[in-house]
Structure formats: structure tokens, C-alpha cells
Design a protein around this motif. Sequence first.
Motif, PDB file in Angstrom:
ATOM      1  N   GLY A 307     -18.708   6.189  57.596  1.00 15.38           N
ATOM      2  CA  GLY A 307     -19.152   5.129  58.488  1.00 15.38           C
ATOM      3  C   GLY A 307     -18.371   5.095  59.785  1.00 15.38           C
ATOM      4  O   GLY A 307     -18.853   4.611  60.814  1.00 15.38           O
ATOM      5  N   LEU A 308     -17.137   5.609  59.731  1.00 13.82           N
ATOM      6  CA  LEU A 308     -16.308   5.663  60.939  1.00 13.82           C
ATOM      7  C   LEU A 308     -16.760   6.762  61.896  1.00 13.82           C
ATOM      8  O   LEU A 308     -16.267   6.835  63.028  1.00 13.82           O
ATOM      9  N   TYR A 309     -17.682   7.608  61.449  1.00 13.98           N
ATOM     10  CA  TYR A 309     -18.075   8.757  62.265  1.00 13.98           C
ATOM     11  C   TYR A 309     -19.568   8.801  62.541  1.00 13.98           C
ATOM     12  O   TYR A 309     -20.126   9.851  62.838  1.00 13.98           O
ATOM     13  N   LYS A 310     -20.203   7.650  62.452  1.00 13.72           N
ATOM     14  CA  LYS A 310     -21.624   7.593  62.772  1.00 13.72           C
ATOM     15  C   LYS A 310     -21.838   7.969  64.242  1.00 13.72           C
ATOM     16  O   LYS A 310     -21.078   7.562  65.111  1.00 13.72           O
ATOM     17  N   GLY A 311     -22.878   8.745  64.475  1.00 20.19           N
ATOM     18  CA  GLY A 311     -23.187   9.162  65.837  1.00 20.19           C
ATOM     19  C   GLY A 311     -22.433  10.390  66.295  1.00 20.19           C
ATOM     20  O   GLY A 311     -22.560  10.789  67.450  1.00 20.19           O
ATOM     21  N   ILE A 312     -21.659  11.021  65.394  1.00 18.64           N
ATOM     22  CA  ILE A 312     -20.827  12.144  65.832  1.00 18.64           C
ATOM     23  C   ILE A 312     -21.664  13.377  66.169  1.00 18.64           C
ATOM     24  O   ILE A 312     -21.305  14.153  67.057  1.00 18.64           O
ATOM     25  N   VAL A 313     -22.818  13.553  65.484  1.00 19.87           N
ATOM     26  CA  VAL A 313     -23.639  14.744  65.743  1.00 19.87           C
ATOM     27  C   VAL A 313     -24.255  14.710  67.141  1.00 19.87           C
ATOM     28  O   VAL A 313     -24.089  15.656  67.920  1.00 19.87           O
ATOM     29  N   PRO A 314     -24.989  13.633  67.530  1.00 18.69           N
ATOM     30  CA  PRO A 314     -25.495  13.613  68.904  1.00 18.69           C
ATOM     31  C   PRO A 314     -24.377  13.615  69.942  1.00 18.69           C
ATOM     32  O   PRO A 314     -24.543  14.128  71.046  1.00 18.69           O
ATOM     33  N   ASN A 315     -23.220  13.057  69.567  1.00 16.97           N
ATOM     34  CA  ASN A 315     -22.087  13.062  70.496  1.00 16.97           C
ATOM     35  C   ASN A 315     -21.590  14.480  70.747  1.00 16.97           C
ATOM     36  O   ASN A 315     -21.304  14.866  71.887  1.00 16.97           O
ATOM     37  N   LEU A 316     -21.501  15.284  69.688  1.00 19.27           N
ATOM     38  CA  LEU A 316     -21.072  16.674  69.844  1.00 19.27           C
ATOM     39  C   LEU A 316     -22.108  17.489  70.611  1.00 19.27           C
ATOM     40  O   LEU A 316     -21.765  18.362  71.415  1.00 19.27           O
ATOM     41  N   LEU A 317     -23.388  17.219  70.366  1.00 16.03           N
ATOM     42  CA  LEU A 317     -24.451  17.972  71.026  1.00 16.03           C
ATOM     43  C   LEU A 317     -24.485  17.726  72.536  1.00 16.03           C
ATOM     44  O   LEU A 317     -24.905  18.594  73.302  1.00 16.03           O
ATOM     45  N   LYS A 318     -24.051  16.537  72.951  1.00 10.41           N
ATOM     46  CA  LYS A 318     -24.133  16.226  74.379  1.00 10.41           C
ATOM     47  C   LYS A 318     -22.897  16.626  75.168  1.00 10.41           C
ATOM     48  O   LYS A 318     -22.925  16.612  76.402  1.00 10.41           O
TER      49      LYS A 318
END
Length: 343
Positions: A307-318
Motif C-alpha cells: 500500500g505504501l507503493y501504490k502508483g509506482i508503476v505509472p511513476n516509473l514509466l513516466k
Amino acid sequence: MSGDSKNAPMADPTASPIPNPVSRLIQLQHTISQPVFAAFLAGGVAGAVSRTVVSPLERLKILFQIQSVGREEYKMSVGKGLAKMWRDEGWRGFMRGNGTNCIRIVPYSAVQFGSYGFYKRFAEPTPGADLSPLRRLVCGGAAGITSVTFTYPLDIVRTRLSIQSASFAALSEASRAKLPGMWQTMVTMYKTEGGFFALYRGILPTVAGVAPYVGLNFMTYESVRKYFTAEGEKNPSAPRKLAAGAVSGAVAQTSKPNPPKLSTPPPPNSDVLRRRFQINTMSGMGYRYKSIWDAITMIVSQEGVLGLYKGIVPNLLKVAPSMASSWLSFEMTRDFFLAMKDN
């Protein structure tokens, strides 16, 4: 010599010349071509370009981050999330909050690049000398803190605007039908959520994440840029600048902790904490966290470590396209302004 010439008043050599449009233009051109000022303006352009390029991923990251237990409208992959955003809101959904984001990022990026150039002057061993990697890191970190402090209220408003039109069950249809604008949101927060301090809610985890990120970004870019510059040339080519920007963004991203194993205690993800605190008192979406530690323990207990890392995938992609476009547009714009001095 005629009598009119004898009686004509002599010009006062100490008098200041009357300003004219040409002299004003030359003075403006001279001001803009100063290195710090040119970096300030170019930084604003770079921020707007980079944020617009990755706007859909940026908004999707926020929608992922603010979901807690019971809110699973965007519990899906990046591709499906973007498709849902398009179905629900169309092209405007991809750009929702980007106008406010650009209004925020232009001064943010301008202050960041401008203050980095300003701090570099004090860190140079001799005027014009190259900085060591450590000094670049420190100057970059200081520039990041400076830019956050100046523009944080716009960031918190951008977060509110990004989620207000999303199809979350906690947000009523009526609240989504009539969306407030940027200034109305800021005024409402100021009046109803605690005044001045409401506009800086969540700034501590933000600063904790921004300082090392920006420091590594500046340090890495200037080092890689120098490596990519061919011998005998002053500047690398545009593709090499793009590559250097992508590398710097990827390296800077390492300053944000990766998801740990379930058996290890989780370090806090400053970006998730920042978003949660920014809507901590928002009607229908409030989490009512009392402190940073309270937020971490509640997220882990209710949503698990990940839960502390939600959104990490789109963040890495951008990261790569954002940093690459930012640095290239910055250098092109800055060089344009600096060239005014020669003209």
C-alpha cells in the motif's frame, strides 16, 4: 553664426539620455541573457513541456495512490486504468489537472533551475569552474527544497482537482457534476480546512523525497552530459541530451525506496504519503491521519506493505520521457536566451 544658434541652450552632458523603445528592448535583452535569469525562464518552459508529455500517467499515478481499502475503482493495470480514464472522461480525463499542474510546475521548475544556477555560483571553487559531483548533489537538493517551498499550495490543489472528476464511489455524482476551479479550491481549503497551514499539509514528506531526487537528477545529468559530449565539441547532440535526461531520471528514481520484502520493515514512500495528506480533510475521501507515523501504520495494517507503493508503476514509466523532454527543452530554451547577449 546666426543669432538663433548663439542663443540656443547647450545640452547638459550630465543629463540621463531619454529612454526609447530600442534602448528598453536592449536592456530587456541583456537581462534575459543573464545565466541565472535564462535558466529561470528555460526551467519554466521545461516544466510545462515535461508535465504535458506524461500527463495521463501522472494523473493515473495519483488515482492509484489515493485508493485505500474499499476503494477499488482503479485497482487494475496501467493499460486498463488509462482505458477506463478514456471511457469515463475522454481526452479531458488524460489532461485533467494538467492546466493546474503546468501553472504549478512552471514556477516550480523555473525556481528549481534558477536557484540551482544561483547556488552553483556560491559552490564554485573559482568563477566558471566545474563542480564536483558532491557539490552538484548539494546544490540540486537545495534547489529542490527551494522550489517546493515556493509552489507547494499549487501542488496540493492540483491533487484535489485530479481526483474530483474520477469515478470514485465516495464522491457523489453531484460533487463531480460541478467541479470547482483552481482558485476556488484554494480559497475553500483556506477558509474551511485550517487557513494557511492547510495549503502546506504534507510538505514534510514531500521535501524528504524531493531533496535527494532533485540532487541526484542534477548531479547525474551534468555528469552524463559531459560523458556524452564528443571530444572537441561544446555540447552533445539532441538525441544524446535526451538520453542523458532519461539516465538522470532513472538514477534519481533510485532515491525513492523500492518495494521491500514482506519480512522487512517498510521505509515510507513520500509520494504516497504526500497524496494521502493532501486529501486528508477532503469530504468523502478523507483519511484523518494524525501524523506521518500514524499514516504509515494505518496504510500497512489496512492495505499491506505494498500500500505504501501504490502508483509506482505509472511513476516509473513516466520518469524517462519526463526527464528527457525536460532537459532537452531546458537546454534549447536556455541557449536561445543566452544567445541574445551575442546579438
